[in-house]
Design a protein around this motif. Structure first.
Motif, short mmCIF file in Angstrom:
data_model
loop_
_atom_site.label_atom_id
_atom_site.label_comp_id
_atom_site.label_asym_id
_atom_site.label_seq_id
_atom_site.Cartn_x
_atom_site.Cartn_y
_atom_site.Cartn_z
N THR A 371 29.15 42.60 51.68
CA THR A 371 30.54 42.22 51.57
C THR A 371 30.95 42.23 50.10
N VAL A 372 32.23 42.04 49.87
CA VAL A 372 32.72 41.98 48.50
C VAL A 372 32.06 40.84 47.76
N LEU A 390 30.81 32.36 40.96
CA LEU A 390 31.31 33.53 41.69
C LEU A 390 32.82 33.46 41.92
N GLN A 391 33.33 32.24 42.12
CA GLN A 391 34.75 32.08 42.42
C GLN A 391 35.66 32.48 41.25
N ASN A 392 35.06 32.68 40.07
CA ASN A 392 35.87 33.06 38.90
C ASN A 392 36.08 34.56 38.79
N PHE A 393 35.57 35.31 39.80
CA PHE A 393 35.66 36.76 39.73
C PHE A 393 36.21 37.33 41.03
N LYS A 394 36.74 38.52 40.94
CA LYS A 394 37.24 39.24 42.11
C LYS A 394 36.94 40.72 41.94
N LEU A 395 36.91 41.44 43.05
CA LEU A 395 36.67 42.87 43.04
C LEU A 395 38.00 43.58 43.30
N VAL A 396 38.34 44.51 42.41
CA VAL A 396 39.62 45.19 42.47
C VAL A 396 39.39 46.67 42.73
N LYS A 403 50.60 60.35 39.37
CA LYS A 403 51.92 59.79 39.15
C LYS A 403 51.88 58.31 38.84
N GLN A 404 50.99 57.58 39.50
CA GLN A 404 50.89 56.16 39.21
C GLN A 404 49.56 55.63 39.71
N VAL A 405 49.23 54.43 39.29
CA VAL A 405 47.98 53.79 39.67
C VAL A 405 48.28 52.73 40.72
N GLN A 406 47.46 52.69 41.76
CA GLN A 406 47.59 51.67 42.79
C GLN A 406 46.40 50.73 42.68
N ARG A 407 46.66 49.46 42.78
CA ARG A 407 45.64 48.43 42.56
C ARG A 407 45.67 47.45 43.72
N MET A 408 44.49 47.11 44.25
CA MET A 408 44.43 46.18 45.37
C MET A 408 43.21 45.28 45.20
N VAL A 409 43.44 43.99 45.32
CA VAL A 409 42.36 43.01 45.26
C VAL A 409 41.73 42.91 46.64
N TYR A 437 36.48 47.62 40.16
CA TYR A 437 36.33 46.84 38.93
C TYR A 437 36.05 45.38 39.31
N ILE A 438 35.14 44.77 38.57
CA ILE A 438 34.95 43.33 38.71
C ILE A 438 35.77 42.67 37.61
#
Length: 891
Positions: A371-372, A390-396, A403-409, A437-438
């Motif tokens: 899992t993530v 661990l709670q201080n980080f997220k995976l993006v 044309k543009q960048v899409q970002r999702m957590v 990205y972390i």
């Protein structure tokens, strides 16, 4: 790839493969072009195959001819090589260039598959080179490369070169084999003092495309966008479909996922009719610039009925043995789709969203239970952060398109393999442009600056806020008015929410206030404290409507040569967005590309906003694109732009001399209604003020300008060349020869409080510069004891009369001068009847009343082209650039 998004190219183009490129969009974007890291010791990623040569060609590595009958060519990027050179090739294939991008202190969030590194205040050239080719043996000066290796200090010095690499920022040239020894730090070359350093620009742009971020008007765009689906055939179009004429081959439509199927965006491949499945898979992957192992992919067939259906997931013909036999059995399918075979475990790359020198990413093996959260837990120790919570980080998840960048957590409980499967099902090419990205859970500060113009002038900040609430329904908890330009009817909004910024931007384009459409421009933030002391960035304004299509071409060129964030299109919000962007820059210059009217427009805006600029008196240069271009002539910029090298123009601006010029204020106070008022009962026109730089004409001079103006309004498409424009002027003038006006009877003139008796004339002209009507000397060069010798900074205007069209023609031909009437600093003209008036080429009919002309505040600083001979941009003079002795090839 569009301007502002150039990546490393080695003989070909295409989007990357591997792990793609990009970065979390909440980080600030760099101004200007990106850089792709070549990565020391990285495999080049080429798919070389032996090819038979029908004629001698050259090796892109050693630049020598391949004289034999066979060479080696990359099937993805067409890089050619000797067999002996293959082991030395270090230029990466375009299929893996995006995967070589390294995360550094700033992350690009919009246009690119490449990145610029900013470390300790310096700008690093991370491999942004463009391959250049020439088929001629002449012109060696242009392509001569002289490089010095850092270790041995040995000069290469070979001029026998048919190809090479050129840095997109400083313009230095290098052999394909030599460029890898160039030190990474880029000093921007000859234009270093004019370029706005990219590490000084910050732009939050997650929801905006490159067109929005670089203020590129879609209808003015001269370059094609290399988006993911551009090179495929579009629905309903067959002009790009090339059917193979070889009876032994078959042309196939290839889709790379569900998204391409729904949009009917495909690519074509040509394969032998007896091709096996793996051969077709390999050709299909190559068409999408993917260099993965073909054993990991399979093909599925689709009919036209399925193409029109949204249900494309369960159409799997893989029940048959896909590894044996020909793909063509009883009938040829209409289209194919590439699918990734399912995996029970996989190795993925995780990029740290902070600068970690020497480490671009870590590799991690995941399985169906990963899992993530488990990924974050396993990655942190590898990055030296094992002691942190661990709670201080997220995976993006970041998808970087053209044309543009899409970002999702990603959700902590989401299964990674399922996420990869979903992405590949949508598009396998998209999977190769996706990164993980972390990121630390620090609260990010979002600030999007949006310039909104077209509002009613002279209102208070509260009134502007109320209008925006009513018309755009802005949310005041995330939107605030940071700057107000009351005289221009414009505000700058500071927005702390990406979605709200996008909503307002799109809504503004369809909003009208008081019968006037609004306009919006995304504004970058310039961090003035980071600009080097010796840097004086050039703020460029281009009017694309001037000079035919030359203005559009210059926009494209200047965006390439400079930071795109310092080039502004005047049809997109006027000069104010540019001046606002540079308001905190301590020292800058201005280049105006347009006619005299455009120059007056920019100077007028500068006069209104100068009190809000840190650099209140920037010097202004001119690239003349209009018809008359009198001011450009006086300042030695020429009679008009005729295709000169934009690089040489910028060098000339850098070497230009600073001079002062007077500007004048004209107060027009009508005492009676203007001609054409309904029933003659209209109120007198309110007083209005205009600024003058060149000259002001009354009578026949303004009448000709007015007729020309009307003709251009009726058929604007025909007025796209100076030759045609001047021809229309001549035609209009011939029609006016027989007319008699007696202007001297219809006006009265006071100069410095003294009445001046006028001779018998048909036109009265006030001139500030020694050029009128496309270069004519109206005042004349003869000495005159009554008047001082005219100068553009003497605080005086010269008053000249003309007796008619014939007299004007004689002046234009250089046979006569005008009638010298007066010289002074304050003028009052009384109009006894409606009379044509023109100021710097802008004509109208002025109602009876008073015209007062006086000096307008401080003199303006203009740039006068230096007389000294310009250096050739392609000279052999060596310069020390980036610590390496190179021949500076001007771009």
């Amino acid at each position: 790839m569009a301007d502002g998004a150039r990546s490393l190219r080695g003989g070909g183009s295409g989007s990357g493969s591997g792990s793609g490129g990009g970065s979390p969009a909440s980080s600030p974007v760099l101004g200007g072009r990106g850089r792709a890291a070549a990565g020391g010791g990285s495999p080049p990623g080429h798919a070389f195959r032996r090819v038979t040569l029908t004629k001698p060609t050259f090796c892109h590595y050693c630049t020598d001819f391949i004289w034999g009958l066979a060479g080696y060519q990359c099937e993805v990027c067409n890089f050619m090589s000797h067999e002996k050179c293959l082991k030395n090739v270090k230029i990466p294939c375009s299929c893996i260039a995006p995967s070589l991008v390294r995360f550094v202190s700033y992350m690009c969030t919009q246009t690119v598959s490449c990145l610029l590194a900013v470390t300790a205040g310096s700008v690093t050239r991370m491999g942004t080179w463009t391959m250049i080719l020439t088929t001629t043996t002449g012109g060696r000066e242009t392509f001569l490369q002289v490089l010095v290796a850092n270790s041995a200090k040995k000069t290469c010095g070979s001029s026998e070169v048919l190809s090479g690499m050129r840095c997109e920022w400083c313009g230095i040239l290098a052999h394909a084999a030599c460029y890898v020894i160039v030190t990474p730090e880029c000093t921007f070359g000859r234009l270093r003092n004019m370029i706005l350093p990219p590490n000084c620009v910050q732009l939050f742009s997650r929801n905006f495309s490159k067109l929005h971020c670089f203020r590129i008007s879609e209808n003015m765009q001269t370059e094609s966008d290399e988006d993911d689906d551009v090179d495929g055939s579009t629905q309903g179009s067959t002009k790009d479909i090339q059917i193979s004429t070889d009876s032994s081959k078959q042309t196939l439509k290839i889709f790379d996922g569900n998204d391409a199927v729904k949009r009917n965006q495909f690519r074509l491949i040509s394969v032998p009719r007896i091709a096996k499945n793996e051969e077709v898979v390999e050709a299909a992957l190559r068409a999408y610039y993917i260099n993965d192992d073909q054993q990991e992919y399979e093909l599925q067939t689709f009919t036209q009925q399925v193409l029109l259906s949204d249900d494309v997931i369960n159409r799997n013909d893989a029940a048959e043995d896909s590894n044996l036999g020909s793909v063509f059995r009883e009938s040829v399918p209409e289209a194919w789709i590439i699918r990734a075979k399912p995996k029970d475990e996989e190795v993925i790359r995780i990029y740290p969203a902070w600068l970690k020198v020497g480490m671009a990413y870590v590799s991690l093996r995941v399985n169906k239970d990963s899992t993530v959260q488990t990924v974050i837990k396993e990655v942190l120790p590898l990055l030296g952060r094992q002691t942190e919570c661990l709670q201080n980080f997220k995976l993006v998840e970041v998808l970087m398109g053209s044309k543009q960048v899409q970002r999702m957590v990603l959700d902590n409980q989401e299964l990674i393999l399922n996420r990869l499967k979903d992405i590949r099902k949508t598009s396998i090419r998209q999977m190769n442009q996706t990164r993980f990205y972390i990121v630390e859970n620090s609260k990010s500060i979002v600030q999007v600056d949006l310039f909104v113009g077209g509002l009613p002038p002279q209102l208070s900040p509260e009134e502007y806020t109320n209008i925006l609430k009513e018309e755009l329904a802005i949310k005041t908890n995330v939107v605030s008015v940071s700057h107000v330009y009351q005289a221009q009817g414009a505000v700058v909004l500071q927005i702390s929410c990406f979605s709200e910024a996008e909503r307002i931007y799109m809504l503004v384009k369809d909003t009208v206030v008081n019968d006037k459409p609004l306009n919006a421009v995304v504004i970058p933030a310039v961090m003035a404290s980071k600009i080097p002391r010796n840097c004086c960035p050039l703020l460029v304004f281009v009017n694309p409507k001037s000079g035919g299509l030359k203005g559009r071409d210059l926009l494209y060129s200047f965006r390439k040569l400079l930071n795109p964030h310092q080039v502004f299109e005047l049809t997109n919000g006027g000069p104010l967005p540019g001046f606002h962007t540079f308001s905190k820059v301590p020292s800058f210059r201005v280049l105006v590309c347009g006619g005299d009217g455009t120059v007056g427009w920019v100077l007028g805006a500068l006069e209104e906003i100068r009190h809000k600029l840190v650099c209140s008196e920037p010097s202004v240069a001119i690239l003349p694109l209009g018809t008359g271009n009198d001011l450009g002539r006086v300042l030695r910029w020429g009679a008009g732009y005729s295709g000169e090298d934009p690089y040489s123009i910028l060098v000339s601006v850098d070497e230009a001399d600073d001079v002062l010029m007077d500007r004048w204020t004209i107060l027009l106070d009508a005492e009676e209604p203007a001609e054409g008022a309904e029933n003659g009962i209209a109120e007198p026109e309110p007083p209005k003020i205009v600024q003058m730089n060149n000259y002001c004409g009354l009578g026949i001079d303004a009448e000709l300008s007015l007729d020309f103006h009307h003709a251009r309004e009726e058929e604007p498409g025909k007025f796209n060349s100076r030759f045609h424009n001047k021809g229309v002027y001549v035609k209009v003038g011939l029609q006016k020869i027989s007319h008699t006006r007696n202007l001297h009877k219809d006006i009265k003139l006071q100069v410095d409080q003294h009445e001046v008796e006028l001779p018998s004339i048909e036109g009265l002209i006030f001139i500030n510069i020694p050029s009128w009507g496309s270069g004519a000397d109206l005042w004349g060069s003869e000495s005159d004891n009554r008047f001082e010798k005219p100068r553009i900074d003497d605080g005086l205007l010269e008053v000249v009369g003309v007796t008619g069209v014939v007299h004007m023609g004689q002046v234009q031909g250089g046979f006569r001068s005008g009638i010298r009437i007066a010289q002074g600093s304050y003028f009052r003209v009384t109009l006894l009847k409606p009379i044509p008036v023109q100021v710097d080429g802008e004509p109208w009919i002025q109602a009876p009343g008073q015209i007062i002309i006086s000096a307008a505040g401080p003199k303006v600083h203009m740039l006068k082209k230096s007389k000294q001979k310009q250096k050739k941009t392609g000279s052999l003079k060596e310069m020390k650039v980036d610590g390496v002795s190179v021949s500076e090839g001007g771009r």
